[in-house]
Design a protein around this motif. Structure first.
Motif, PDB file in Angstrom:
ATOM      1  N   MET A   1       0.843  -1.176   0.000  1.00 23.35           N
ATOM      2  CA  MET A   1       0.000   0.000   0.000  1.00 23.35           C
ATOM      3  C   MET A   1       0.889   1.239   0.000  1.00 23.35           C
ATOM      4  O   MET A   1       1.899   1.294   0.676  1.00 23.35           O
ATOM      5  N   THR A   2       0.451   2.239  -0.750  1.00 20.22           N
ATOM      6  CA  THR A   2       1.129   3.524  -0.814  1.00 20.22           C
ATOM      7  C   THR A   2       0.141   4.617  -0.426  1.00 20.22           C
ATOM      8  O   THR A   2      -1.012   4.593  -0.854  1.00 20.22           O
ATOM      9  N   ILE A   3       0.608   5.570   0.382  1.00 17.19           N
ATOM     10  CA  ILE A   3      -0.222   6.701   0.785  1.00 17.19           C
ATOM     11  C   ILE A   3       0.483   7.980   0.353  1.00 17.19           C
ATOM     12  O   ILE A   3       1.628   8.214   0.717  1.00 17.19           O
ATOM     13  N   THR A   4      -0.217   8.791  -0.440  1.00 21.74           N
ATOM     14  CA  THR A   4       0.309  10.077  -0.881  1.00 21.74           C
ATOM     15  C   THR A   4      -0.530  11.167  -0.241  1.00 21.74           C
ATOM     16  O   THR A   4      -1.761  11.093  -0.241  1.00 21.74           O
ATOM     17  N   GLU A   5       0.133  12.175   0.289  1.00 18.41           N
ATOM     18  CA  GLU A   5      -0.543  13.234   1.041  1.00 18.41           C
ATOM     19  C   GLU A   5      -0.505  14.541   0.266  1.00 18.41           C
ATOM     20  O   GLU A   5       0.533  14.932  -0.263  1.00 18.41           O
ATOM     21  N   GLU A   6      -1.656  15.219   0.216  1.00 18.60           N
ATOM     22  CA  GLU A   6      -1.754  16.539  -0.405  1.00 18.60           C
ATOM     23  C   GLU A   6      -2.540  17.433   0.551  1.00 18.60           C
ATOM     24  O   GLU A   6      -3.747  17.255   0.724  1.00 18.60           O
ATOM     25  N   LYS A   7      -1.857  18.354   1.205  1.00 18.98           N
ATOM     26  CA  LYS A   7      -2.491  19.187   2.223  1.00 18.98           C
ATOM     27  C   LYS A   7      -2.649  20.610   1.736  1.00 18.98           C
ATOM     28  O   LYS A   7      -1.749  21.171   1.126  1.00 18.98           O
ATOM     29  N   ASN A   8      -3.815  21.182   2.025  1.00 18.70           N
ATOM     30  CA  ASN A   8      -4.094  22.578   1.728  1.00 18.70           C
ATOM     31  C   ASN A   8      -4.175  23.297   3.074  1.00 18.70           C
ATOM     32  O   ASN A   8      -5.185  23.234   3.761  1.00 18.70           O
TER      33      ASN A   8
ATOM     34  N   SER B   1      -3.239   3.636  -2.536  1.00 17.39           N
ATOM     35  CA  SER B   1      -3.190   2.670  -3.629  1.00 17.39           C
ATOM     36  C   SER B   1      -2.705   1.329  -3.092  1.00 17.39           C
ATOM     37  O   SER B   1      -1.993   1.272  -2.097  1.00 17.39           O
ATOM     38  N   GLY B   2      -3.135   0.277  -3.767  1.00 19.74           N
ATOM     39  CA  GLY B   2      -2.741  -1.071  -3.358  1.00 19.74           C
ATOM     40  C   GLY B   2      -3.829  -1.750  -2.551  1.00 19.74           C
ATOM     41  O   GLY B   2      -5.010  -1.513  -2.756  1.00 19.74           O
ATOM     42  N   ARG B   3      -3.391  -2.575  -1.600  1.00 15.78           N
ATOM     43  CA  ARG B   3      -4.326  -3.346  -0.771  1.00 15.78           C
ATOM     44  C   ARG B   3      -4.432  -2.709   0.610  1.00 15.78           C
ATOM     45  O   ARG B   3      -3.433  -2.408   1.232  1.00 15.78           O
TER      46      ARG B   3
ATOM     47  N   VAL C   1      -7.271   1.634  -4.933  1.00 13.08           N
ATOM     48  CA  VAL C   1      -7.311   0.566  -3.923  1.00 13.08           C
ATOM     49  C   VAL C   1      -7.875  -0.681  -4.591  1.00 13.08           C
ATOM     50  O   VAL C   1      -9.043  -0.718  -4.988  1.00 13.08           O
ATOM     51  N   ALA C   2      -7.029  -1.692  -4.713  1.00 17.96           N
ATOM     52  CA  ALA C   2      -7.424  -2.924  -5.398  1.00 17.96           C
ATOM     53  C   ALA C   2      -8.251  -3.836  -4.506  1.00 17.96           C
ATOM     54  O   ALA C   2      -9.056  -4.627  -4.995  1.00 17.96           O
ATOM     55  N   TYR C   3      -8.041  -3.729  -3.185  1.00 16.82           N
ATOM     56  CA  TYR C   3      -8.717  -4.629  -2.253  1.00 16.82           C
ATOM     57  C   TYR C   3      -8.843  -3.929  -0.905  1.00 16.82           C
ATOM     58  O   TYR C   3      -7.922  -3.240  -0.474  1.00 16.82           O
ATOM     59  N   ILE C   4      -9.989  -4.097  -0.254  1.00 17.78           N
ATOM     60  CA  ILE C   4     -10.178  -3.593   1.100  1.00 17.78           C
ATOM     61  C   ILE C   4     -10.826  -4.693   1.935  1.00 17.78           C
ATOM     62  O   ILE C   4     -11.801  -5.307   1.507  1.00 17.78           O
ATOM     63  N   SER C   5     -10.231  -4.963   3.094  1.00 17.94           N
ATOM     64  CA  SER C   5     -10.753  -6.003   3.996  1.00 17.94           C
ATOM     65  C   SER C   5     -11.523  -5.338   5.135  1.00 17.94           C
ATOM     66  O   SER C   5     -11.623  -4.110   5.207  1.00 17.94           O
ATOM     67  N   SER C   6     -12.016  -6.151   6.050  1.00 15.24           N
ATOM     68  CA  SER C   6     -12.726  -5.610   7.213  1.00 15.24           C
ATOM     69  C   SER C   6     -11.800  -4.736   8.058  1.00 15.24           C
ATOM     70  O   SER C   6     -12.242  -3.752   8.654  1.00 15.24           O
TER      71      SER C   6
END
Length: 101
Positions: A1-8, A19-21, A51-56
């Motif tokens: 999983m990758t997390i990209t941050e964009e803050k205003n 992105s990813g699982r 996001v290709a997959y999300i679990s509980s």
């Protein structure tokens, strides 16, 4: 999983593009990120188009983020959920709890 941050900073908005699982293995990473960066925000957007997959476990973290934002008078929205995410939100009834745009 990758997390990209964009803050205003001007209007206290944050977009986290994921992105990813989002599953048992990666959910703690997102949870830590959310707890670290949501203080003082007016609006949080989770862009989940990749996001290709999300679990509980992933659902739990998304709901936690929603509750954190509402508790502080802010708002949260899910942007561009992937088809898989949208199906999971609908199947679990989360689409009636979360703001999905």
């Amino acid at each position: 999983m990758t997390i990209t941050e964009e803050k205003n900073e001007a209007n206290a908005n944050l977009i986290l593009s994921i992105s990813g699982r989002l599953d048992t293995t990666t959910a703690p990473e997102l949870e830590a990120k959310l707890k670290d960066c949501t203080k003082g925000l007016k609006a949080l957007f989770l862009d989940m188009k990749d996001v290709a997959y999300i679990s509980s476990a992933g659902l739990r973290v998304v709901l936690m983020a929603h509750k954190m934002m509402v508790a502080t008078g802010g708002s949260m929205a899910i942007q561009n959920p992937s088809d898989f995410c949208r199906q999971v939100f609908e199947a679990t009834g989360m689409d009636s709890v979360l703001n999905i745009i």
